[in-house]
Design an enzyme around this catalytic site. Sequence first.
Site, PDB file in Angstrom:
ATOM      1  N   ASP A  86       0.999  -1.340  -0.056  1.00  0.00           N
ATOM      2  CA  ASP A  86       0.061   0.042   0.010  1.00  0.00           C
ATOM      3  C   ASP A  86       0.917   1.294  -0.005  1.00  0.00           C
ATOM      4  O   ASP A  86       1.777   1.181   0.684  1.00  0.00           O
ATOM      5  CB  ASP A  86      -0.825  -0.023   1.213  1.00  0.00           C
ATOM      6  CG  ASP A  86      -2.050   1.049   1.401  1.00  0.00           C
ATOM      7  OD1 ASP A  86      -2.772   1.078   0.522  1.00  0.00           O
ATOM      8  OD2 ASP A  86      -1.778   1.903   2.247  1.00  0.00           O
ATOM      9  N   GLU A 128       1.517  -0.670  -4.897  1.00  0.00           N
ATOM     10  CA  GLU A 128       0.632   0.289  -5.339  1.00  0.00           C
ATOM     11  C   GLU A 128       1.399   1.621  -5.092  1.00  0.00           C
ATOM     12  O   GLU A 128       1.676   2.151  -4.295  1.00  0.00           O
ATOM     13  CB  GLU A 128      -0.520   0.546  -4.374  1.00  0.00           C
ATOM     14  CG  GLU A 128      -1.501   1.735  -4.867  1.00  0.00           C
ATOM     15  CD  GLU A 128      -2.171   2.337  -3.662  1.00  0.00           C
ATOM     16  OE1 GLU A 128      -3.000   3.041  -3.948  1.00  0.00           O
ATOM     17  OE2 GLU A 128      -1.428   2.591  -2.809  1.00  0.00           O
TER      18      GLU A 128
HETATM   19  C1  GLC Z   1      -4.129   2.941  -0.668  1.00  0.00           C
HETATM   20  C2  GLC Z   1      -5.489   2.205  -0.580  1.00  0.00           C
HETATM   21  C3  GLC Z   1      -6.438   2.941  -0.112  1.00  0.00           C
HETATM   22  C4  GLC Z   1      -6.203   3.499   1.165  1.00  0.00           C
HETATM   23  C5  GLC Z   1      -4.830   4.491   1.263  1.00  0.00           C
HETATM   24  C6  GLC Z   1      -4.549   4.698   2.459  1.00  0.00           C
HETATM   25  O1  GLC Z   1      -4.323   3.940  -1.633  1.00  0.00           O
HETATM   26  O2  GLC Z   1      -5.633   1.600  -1.552  1.00  0.00           O
HETATM   27  O3  GLC Z   1      -7.768   2.325  -0.027  1.00  0.00           O
HETATM   28  O4  GLC Z   1      -7.409   4.399   1.704  1.00  0.00           O
HETATM   29  O5  GLC Z   1      -3.833   3.519   0.717  1.00  0.00           O
HETATM   30  O6  GLC Z   1      -4.055   3.523   3.260  1.00  0.00           O
END
Ligand code: GLC
Length: 544
Positions: free
Chosen positions: A212, A277
Amino acid sequence: MTASHPTPLTDDPDWWRSAVVYQVYVRSFADANGDGVGDLAGIRQHLPYLRDLGVDALWLTPFYTSPMIDGGYDVADYRDVDPSFGTLTDFDAMIGDAHSLGLRIIVDLVPNHTSSAHPWFVAALAAGPGSPERARYLFTEGRGERGELPPNDWESIFGGPAWTRVEDGQWYLHLFDPAQPDLDWRNPEVRAEFEDILRFWLDRGVDGFRIDVAHGMIKAEGLPDVGFSTMTTGRRQVELLGKGRLPYFDQDEVHEIYRAWRPILDSYPGGRMAVAEAWAETPQRLARYIGPNELHQAFNFDFLDATWSAESFRKVIDTALAEAAIVGAPTTWVLSNHDKQRHVTRYGDGPDGLRRARAAALLMLALPGCAYVYQGEELGLPEVLDLPDELRQDPAFRRTGESRDGCRVPIPWGGDLPSYGFGPQGCELSWLPAPATWAALSVAAQTGVPGSTLELYREALRIRRTHPALASEGAGISWLEAEPGVLAFSRTAGGSELTCVVNISGVPAHVAGYGEPVVAIEPLAGTGDGHLLPVDSAAWFERR
Ligand code: GLC
């Protein structure tokens, strides 16, 4: 649970290079205990469905102990399961069954921030300025005569300042909700803790991690201003995300962290992987996260962001394949996830949006590399746009008026009434209500129905798994000449060729010379020497 056709896991360490990974948003997948919230036991019950769908792995969104301010992306204990989702024993049972069905499990790791309920943050508040407890986070003094102004102009992704002041006058950084304080990754204690957390889950048998906010852990030295803020421009800083450099994202030193993680992953058997991500300014900078010394993959959000046009898709596909080739990694393809409006709706909603979404699925699943399918896209679910405000739970909603709840509505499994089998029989509870129109979209309503979106996905995934031209990542794509607005490419392996054609031209397209259709989003009319591909339609053709 006994599988009717057990498929043992292969020991291919490169399984992730061409896998189809199904994203389970745990809260909304299946609720075994009837409390209205999805859980690990619910996932376990539905593993045969996922095996039959034909995916290779599941990515589970965070199921760890959490106050659920951000749906579990606010973790209070990285080594335990939140009671609303079950227990570690449920996790072990679920992963054991998944493996025996040939399904791998990827878990979500949230290293950029903890929950404010995490014992570290509680201790940091209690210990006061200058303490080692505070040094795990980013606490600092404010600006202004009495430190009454935030330390810099950084904005939270969820709206408002990225800083919150505590009682003793210091401020702490939270790039997301105030309940998600950012860790200081320059502190070796933080690094050691997360390396241990990786091992904890690897020892429990997980096959990989989705990282994340993988671009966020290191902040520029001195915490400099961005110089672009809502206050000064009327436009939110987050608009620069993926377009410009921000002092809190994509800093060069973040790569040190992944270079330390890779040997840990590689020290376990069976090809344990990690997918980032990450948002970066350019595809070139994004590609720096992947490769043999860092992470295995990064989500290709440009594909998700592509507009419904042949030029847009062609450009994104070519760039992604070229970048991936340079670093020797496969690219990824993703159309929807738990943060984005579902693509049926993005592509126009209603019947047009659904057609396009189905065509996009055939496009995505024909490409080389790894595809990510978000739960419910195989049912053609649209975004739920009319959720009552008081039921919306996304923390960003109260701060920006924008909410991601509409793509998180629980999955309809069967039955005529909400919540359509999300919970045990007779239970109507669900943490977000499903629309009254979803009975026809349920798994039960679509199973075995020729032409349904579910059967389209099943068929495409079956062909992808078994056809020599698609089964391996090796067969690259060759673009074929086609009318303007028509995407056509082929992949060849083992003496057979598979061609994917998507018609985004606005008029029916005559398609000839690619062989016989093997799957199409709708039956194709023959034209004597070929076929007519309707507007916003797609098909795969085969020549052996
Ligand atoms: C990422 C996740 C999202 C979350 C954010 C903070 O972007 O996909 O759902 O709100 O991180 O952890």
